[in-house]
Design a protein around this motif. Sequence first.
Motif, PDB file in Angstrom:
ATOM      1  N   MET A   1      15.119  10.169  10.174  1.00  0.00           N
ATOM      2  CA  MET A   1      13.971  10.558   9.999  1.00  0.00           C
ATOM      3  C   MET A   1      13.223   9.713   8.871  1.00  0.00           C
ATOM      4  SD  MET A   1      12.905  12.923  12.333  1.00  0.00           S
ATOM      5  CE  MET A   1      11.535  13.744  11.547  1.00  0.00           C
ATOM      6  N   GLY A   2      13.857   9.254   8.003  1.00  0.00           N
ATOM      7  CA  GLY A   2      13.358   8.569   6.683  1.00  0.00           C
ATOM      8  C   GLY A   2      12.784   9.638   5.556  1.00  0.00           C
ATOM      9  N   ILE A   3      12.476   9.043   4.519  1.00  0.00           N
ATOM     10  CA  ILE A   3      11.960   9.569   3.323  1.00  0.00           C
ATOM     11  C   ILE A   3      10.532  10.136   3.673  1.00  0.00           C
ATOM     12  CG2 ILE A   3      11.331   9.378   0.877  1.00  0.00           C
ATOM     13  CD1 ILE A   3      13.431   7.351   0.619  1.00  0.00           C
ATOM     14  N   ARG A   4      10.120  11.369   3.618  1.00  0.00           N
ATOM     15  CA  ARG A   4       9.052  11.909   3.665  1.00  0.00           C
ATOM     16  C   ARG A   4       8.139  12.107   2.591  1.00  0.00           C
ATOM     17  NH1 ARG A   4       8.750  11.058   8.885  1.00  0.00           N
ATOM     18  NH2 ARG A   4       9.744  12.421  10.517  1.00  0.00           N
ATOM     19  N   LEU A   5       8.877  12.558   1.442  1.00  0.00           N
ATOM     20  CA  LEU A   5       8.375  12.801   0.146  1.00  0.00           C
ATOM     21  C   LEU A   5       9.027  12.206  -0.969  1.00  0.00           C
ATOM     22  CD1 LEU A   5       6.212  14.462  -1.228  1.00  0.00           C
ATOM     23  CD2 LEU A   5       7.712  16.322  -1.709  1.00  0.00           C
ATOM     24  N   GLY A   6       8.125  11.171  -1.482  1.00  0.00           N
ATOM     25  CA  GLY A   6       8.617  10.392  -2.874  1.00  0.00           C
ATOM     26  C   GLY A   6       8.279  11.056  -4.167  1.00  0.00           C
ATOM     27  N   CYS A   7       9.249  11.354  -4.966  1.00  0.00           N
ATOM     28  CA  CYS A   7       8.721  12.054  -6.212  1.00  0.00           C
ATOM     29  C   CYS A   7       9.162  11.271  -7.453  1.00  0.00           C
ATOM     30  CB  CYS A   7       9.330  13.444  -6.315  1.00  0.00           C
ATOM     31  SG  CYS A   7       9.272  14.468  -4.755  1.00  0.00           S
ATOM     32  N   ILE A   8       8.342  11.448  -8.274  1.00  0.00           N
ATOM     33  CA  ILE A   8       8.293  10.778  -9.673  1.00  0.00           C
ATOM     34  C   ILE A   8       8.299  12.143 -10.886  1.00  0.00           C
ATOM     35  CG2 ILE A   8       7.593   9.122 -11.357  1.00  0.00           C
ATOM     36  CD1 ILE A   8       5.981   7.831  -8.865  1.00  0.00           C
ATOM     37  N   ALA A   9       9.514  12.226 -11.581  1.00  0.00           N
ATOM     38  CA  ALA A   9       9.474  13.017 -12.569  1.00  0.00           C
ATOM     39  C   ALA A   9       9.551  12.542 -13.727  1.00  0.00           C
ATOM     40  CB  ALA A   9      10.624  14.100 -12.375  1.00  0.00           C
ATOM     41  N   ASP A  10       8.786  13.143 -14.853  1.00  0.00           N
ATOM     42  CA  ASP A  10       8.612  12.799 -16.264  1.00  0.00           C
ATOM     43  C   ASP A  10       9.796  13.200 -17.083  1.00  0.00           C
ATOM     44  OD1 ASP A  10       8.086  15.097 -17.011  1.00  0.00           O
ATOM     45  OD2 ASP A  10       5.975  14.526 -17.722  1.00  0.00           O
ATOM     46  N   ASP A  11      10.917  13.726 -16.633  1.00  0.00           N
ATOM     47  CA  ASP A  11      12.221  13.902 -17.301  1.00  0.00           C
ATOM     48  C   ASP A  11      13.258  14.542 -16.498  1.00  0.00           C
ATOM     49  OD1 ASP A  11      11.976  16.708 -17.044  1.00  0.00           O
ATOM     50  OD2 ASP A  11      12.352  17.371 -19.111  1.00  0.00           O
ATOM     51  N   GLN A  73       6.517   1.913  -6.705  1.00  0.00           N
ATOM     52  CA  GLN A  73       6.978   0.834  -5.911  1.00  0.00           C
ATOM     53  C   GLN A  73       8.222   0.916  -5.156  1.00  0.00           C
ATOM     54  OE1 GLN A  73       7.460  -2.967  -8.167  1.00  0.00           O
ATOM     55  NE2 GLN A  73       7.172  -4.194  -6.124  1.00  0.00           N
ATOM     56  N   TRP A  74       9.290   1.619  -5.974  1.00  0.00           N
ATOM     57  CA  TRP A  74      10.566   1.539  -5.044  1.00  0.00           C
ATOM     58  C   TRP A  74      10.296   2.673  -3.821  1.00  0.00           C
ATOM     59  CZ3 TRP A  74      14.354   4.904  -3.688  1.00  0.00           C
ATOM     60  CH2 TRP A  74      15.613   4.105  -3.416  1.00  0.00           C
ATOM     61  N   LEU A  75       9.823   3.827  -4.202  1.00  0.00           N
ATOM     62  CA  LEU A  75       9.582   4.658  -3.186  1.00  0.00           C
ATOM     63  C   LEU A  75       8.680   4.449  -2.064  1.00  0.00           C
ATOM     64  CD1 LEU A  75       9.050   7.763  -5.558  1.00  0.00           C
ATOM     65  CD2 LEU A  75      10.983   7.453  -4.289  1.00  0.00           C
ATOM     66  N   ARG A  76       7.733   3.744  -2.174  1.00  0.00           N
ATOM     67  CA  ARG A  76       6.957   3.226  -1.294  1.00  0.00           C
ATOM     68  C   ARG A  76       7.636   2.252  -0.403  1.00  0.00           C
ATOM     69  NH1 ARG A  76       0.837   1.906  -3.295  1.00  0.00           N
ATOM     70  NH2 ARG A  76       0.253   2.440  -1.118  1.00  0.00           N
ATOM     71  N   SER A  77       8.613   1.385  -1.046  1.00  0.00           N
ATOM     72  CA  SER A  77       9.139   0.270  -0.163  1.00  0.00           C
ATOM     73  C   SER A  77      10.538   1.104   0.509  1.00  0.00           C
ATOM     74  CB  SER A  77      10.001  -0.612  -1.245  1.00  0.00           C
ATOM     75  OG  SER A  77      10.900  -0.064  -1.994  1.00  0.00           O
ATOM     76  N   ALA A  78      10.791   2.205   0.084  1.00  0.00           N
ATOM     77  CA  ALA A  78      11.795   2.906   1.027  1.00  0.00           C
ATOM     78  C   ALA A  78      11.133   3.812   1.937  1.00  0.00           C
ATOM     79  CB  ALA A  78      12.568   3.792  -0.272  1.00  0.00           C
TER      80      ALA A  78
END
Length: 427
Positions: A1-11, A73-78
């Motif tokens: 299915m691939g990655i649906r949600l890409g998350c960036i956490a600050d810690d 950038q990494w999450l969008r490329s994935a």
Amino acid sequence: MGIRLGCIADDFTGATDLANNLVRAGMRVVQLIDVPPTGAEDLVGDADAVVIALKSRTTPASEAVAASLRALQWLRSAGAEQIYFKYCSTFDSTRAGNIGPVIEALMDAIGTDFTVATPAFPDNGRTVFKGHLFVGDVLLSESGMRHHPLTPMTDSNLVSVLGAQTARPVGLIDHTAVAAGAEAIRKRVEVLRAEGVGAAIVDAVSNDDLLRLGAAVKGLPLVTAGSGLAIGLPANWGFEPSPAAAQLPPPCGHQAVLSGSVSTATNGQVREFLRGGRPAFRVDPLRIAAGEGVAGQALAFAAAHLTDGPVLVYSTEAPEAVSNVQGRLGVTEAGELVEQILARVAQGLVELGVRQLVVAGGETSGAVVQALGLTSLRIGPQIDPGVPWCAASLPGGDPLHITLKSGNFGGPDFFTSAFTRLERGES
């Protein structure tokens, strides 16, 4: 299915907090430690969501922005379809950032003119009403966060707090719109957009509010929040809660706790552990600064007690004691000294056979996972709201169960109940 949600956490603890809620809602989740190199997409395996854990909450705003853009950038490329920027449920920041600058940088990079912002997490007592953040029954500005050594929070009005950090106007989606449902929220968004508002604080006092908000932001390129909103997003892709999403391999090895948080909750957890007469070693920053071999002393103590059950190594102190140490050593210097020692202790504990490790505190967690060379975590069952067990592979291939606990989270007996629940396979 691939990655649906890409998350960036600050810690690091915030990352596992977010991942925990996604897993509970049915997504398979992998947490990555910092931004992987290009071409390392195989790290995510069969994950539905990926959380990249940064150590950017208290770095200079420019560094936080740069790291967040690399993660984007990494999450969008994935192949991530939607981006989620996760910050603390107490909106930890200063007037200079880092929440506002990161939000604006992500909006610019994605090319969107609007996003939402809410740190609400009712399961842990974080609610937003009329744009004001409450911690339990008190305003944020009256909670223990007003004494935080790095990001003291003295203003509970999140529209004001975020507005001071952004060039875009900040608005409010209040409880009347949220209570009326997803369509009412979307209509309020249209009004705010027409007024030129770029980001809107959203009221939420219950999980139902977050579920309604989750439905309303389906298709929005960027959402920003604490971990609470995560409960309302997986359903947008048809996911439902399933125990299979949280399965981890069985635990083994010795048990230990490393605590560097100075929060009120963690202070209570340390006191409870000590009251039970369990083995504990206190790390004194002044002794570190004096050149004593504190890490070696802590490991010698641990080696003598690991067979008796979990061993605690802690620097956690009350706010007054922390202020005294900071006054003598400097705020940054004191924190870095403790982080370095606890990271070295973590390495030594693993060499002693520890394979079940609880780490308390965001900065401490970041230092520990980097020292252990962990690159990814598979998110497992919840221990307490916002805190899951995770599984990782050490550089040599040995398994490690680890939990990265936000300082503010967990019940008084967390340092012992976490291991009990892991042994029983409870969630």
